[in-house]
Enzyme design. Structure first.
Site, PDB file in Angstrom:
ATOM      1  N   LYS A 215       0.871  -1.186   0.000  1.00  9.75           N
ATOM      2  CA  LYS A 215       0.000   0.000   0.000  1.00  9.75           C
ATOM      3  C   LYS A 215       0.902   1.229   0.000  1.00  9.75           C
ATOM      4  O   LYS A 215       1.652   1.452   0.939  1.00  9.75           O
ATOM      5  CB  LYS A 215      -0.914   0.000   1.226  1.00  9.75           C
ATOM      6  CG  LYS A 215      -1.885   1.181   1.257  1.00  9.75           C
ATOM      7  CD  LYS A 215      -2.935   0.996   2.364  1.00  9.75           C
ATOM      8  CE  LYS A 215      -3.878   2.197   2.397  1.00  9.75           C
ATOM      9  NZ  LYS A 215      -3.707   3.014   3.585  1.00  9.75           N
ATOM     10  N   HIS A 234      -4.349   3.313  14.931  1.00  9.71           N
ATOM     11  CA  HIS A 234      -4.749   1.913  14.704  1.00  9.71           C
ATOM     12  C   HIS A 234      -3.568   1.003  15.025  1.00  9.71           C
ATOM     13  O   HIS A 234      -2.431   1.457  15.143  1.00  9.71           O
ATOM     14  CB  HIS A 234      -5.165   1.703  13.238  1.00  9.71           C
ATOM     15  CG  HIS A 234      -4.021   1.858  12.283  1.00  9.71           C
ATOM     16  ND1 HIS A 234      -3.450   3.092  11.969  1.00  9.71           N
ATOM     17  CD2 HIS A 234      -3.283   0.941  11.590  1.00  9.71           C
ATOM     18  CE1 HIS A 234      -2.444   2.921  11.133  1.00  9.71           C
ATOM     19  NE2 HIS A 234      -2.308   1.619  10.885  1.00  9.71           N
ATOM     20  N   ASP A 236      -1.779  -2.554  13.320  1.00 10.57           N
ATOM     21  CA  ASP A 236      -1.827  -3.316  12.065  1.00 10.57           C
ATOM     22  C   ASP A 236      -2.365  -4.716  12.326  1.00 10.57           C
ATOM     23  O   ASP A 236      -1.990  -5.348  13.320  1.00 10.57           O
ATOM     24  CB  ASP A 236      -0.415  -3.428  11.453  1.00 10.57           C
ATOM     25  CG  ASP A 236       0.064  -2.107  10.885  1.00 10.57           C
ATOM     26  OD1 ASP A 236      -0.726  -1.147  10.834  1.00 10.57           O
ATOM     27  OD2 ASP A 236       1.246  -2.030  10.480  1.00 10.57           O
ATOM     28  N   HIS A 290      -0.537   3.236  16.414  1.00 12.59           N
ATOM     29  CA  HIS A 290       0.232   4.279  15.723  1.00 12.59           C
ATOM     30  C   HIS A 290      -0.681   5.061  14.781  1.00 12.59           C
ATOM     31  O   HIS A 290      -1.793   4.638  14.479  1.00 12.59           O
ATOM     32  CB  HIS A 290       1.420   3.676  14.960  1.00 12.59           C
ATOM     33  CG  HIS A 290       1.049   2.622  13.967  1.00 12.59           C
ATOM     34  ND1 HIS A 290       0.696   1.335  14.326  1.00 12.59           N
ATOM     35  CD2 HIS A 290       0.974   2.658  12.612  1.00 12.59           C
ATOM     36  CE1 HIS A 290       0.426   0.625  13.240  1.00 12.59           C
ATOM     37  NE2 HIS A 290       0.590   1.407  12.193  1.00 12.59           N
TER      38      HIS A 290
END
Length: 360
Positions: A215, A234, A236, A290
């Protein structure tokens, strides 16, 4: 609904607006520690994201090798994120990946729209902008390009950018190199839990099934960076995430109840431990919260590669060796797909609750 050109953040940013639309303004409680990111990066006080040198990860000298592996394990347990240097991927290849990704985004928006994804119909690979995926309707200040990069037999090259011509060769080679690096990291993390060297790799799908999703995040200049986020806070969902960036700061980690700004370390790759490894290790390795900040002066681009287990084939739960009477399992058994659903549902619920207590 196919996203239109006017809803691209890049279009918005280049239209000359002096204030951002209300859907990009984050709620007050998310705006703590959002200062000027260039000043934040200069600060020397407080905790600093660890830098792990992998030069000796496979050294013949047992003592030297163990010291390197211990440093990696410690960073994974305390922070769950680190700069890695001497990782074995050449500076030349990393530069090619950066140049190719930036060249794609430097094209006119009309060209990029030829690669537009359509999330509503399930076509998630391609060029896109974040849709509001929670009840608050909040948007993030970024556009992106997303595609499966590895294994080679599972990728769809028809949706990879044709321009610049080096995009496919550079990104393919980089994904292959990262796949080898992932094996090395997973073996050290396995040994760190007292497991067989190849155990974690097997648990996340092995050579055939572990997917590397690329991404490229494109964060345009923002007229009011103190009110926006490039990516909201969020963790990961991946097993591991590897990130390259264009040396513009923006990554912040929530460590010891404070937001810590990551410095830009030349030739490093930022590596996150994701939820998948946190679950398998029963919380011994951390998946850190993060977020990404934006700024007025410079476009920030980051290349994130998420190493993900297959969606349905594996049940993610704490490995029996990581569980004891004094350390019961911290996570219920779920497939990777169920874990993602659970996180999205929880986020929507939280947003709804916030909405219900806010004055109209």
């Amino acid at each position: 609904m196919v996203t239109t050109m006017s809803s691209r953040v890049e279009s918005l940013a280049s239209s000359g607006i002096l204030s951002i639309p209300k859907e990009y303004i984050r709620p007050k409680e998310e705006l703590t520690s959002i200062g000027n990111i260039f000043e934040e990066e200069m600060k020397e006080e407080g905790p600093q994201l660890p830098t792990i040198d992998l030069k000796d990860i496979e050294s013949e000298d047992k003592e030297v090798r163990e010291k390197c592996r211990e440093a990696l394990k410690k960073a994974a347990m305390e922070w769950g994120v680190m700069h890695i240097v001497n990782h074995g991927i050449s500076t030349e290849l990393m530069d090619r990946v950066r140049v190719a990704g930036q060249a794609f985004f430097d094209q006119p928006i009309e060209e990029k729209e030829k690669y537009a994804n359509d999330q509503a119909s399930g076509k998630i690979q391609g060029y896109g902008s974040k849709l509001a995926n929670n009840a608050s309707g909040q948007l993030e200040w970024e556009d992106y390009f997303f595609h499966l990069a590895y294994p080679e037999d599972k990728r769809d090259l028809s949706i990879w950018p044709k321009t610049p011509s080096d995009y496919i060769p550079a990104t393919s080679e980089y994904a292959k190199e990262l796949r080898g690096l992932a094996t090395k990291i997973l073996s050290v993390l396995s040994l760190g839990l007292g497991l067989e060297e190849d155990r974690l790799e097997k648990e996340v799908g092995g050579i055939e099934e572990l997917l590397l999703q690329m991404k490229i995040n494109y964060y345009p200049k923002c007229p009011q960076p103190e009110l926006a986020l490039g990516v909201e806070a969020h963790t990961d969902v991946s097993a591991l995430t590897f990130i390259l960036h264009n040396m513009v700061p923006g990554l912040q980690l929530f460590y010891n109840d404070k937001w810590v700004t990551a410095k830009c370390v030349p030739n490093s790759i930022v590596m996150h431990i994701g939820d998948t490894i946190e679950i398998l290790s029963n919380g011994k390795y951390k998946s850190i919260l993060h977020r990404g900040l934006v700024n007025k002066e410079r476009v920030r681009i980051s290349w994130a590669v998420f190493c993900e287990p297959p969606k349905e084939k594996i049940i993610l739960k704490p490995l029996s060796e990581t569980v004891s009477e004094t350390e019961p399992p911290l996570f219920p058994p779920r497939t990777f797909s169920q874990h993602i659903e659970h996180k999205l549902f929880r986020r929507s619920q939280e947003a709804l609750e916030k909405k219900s207590v806010l004055p109209n």
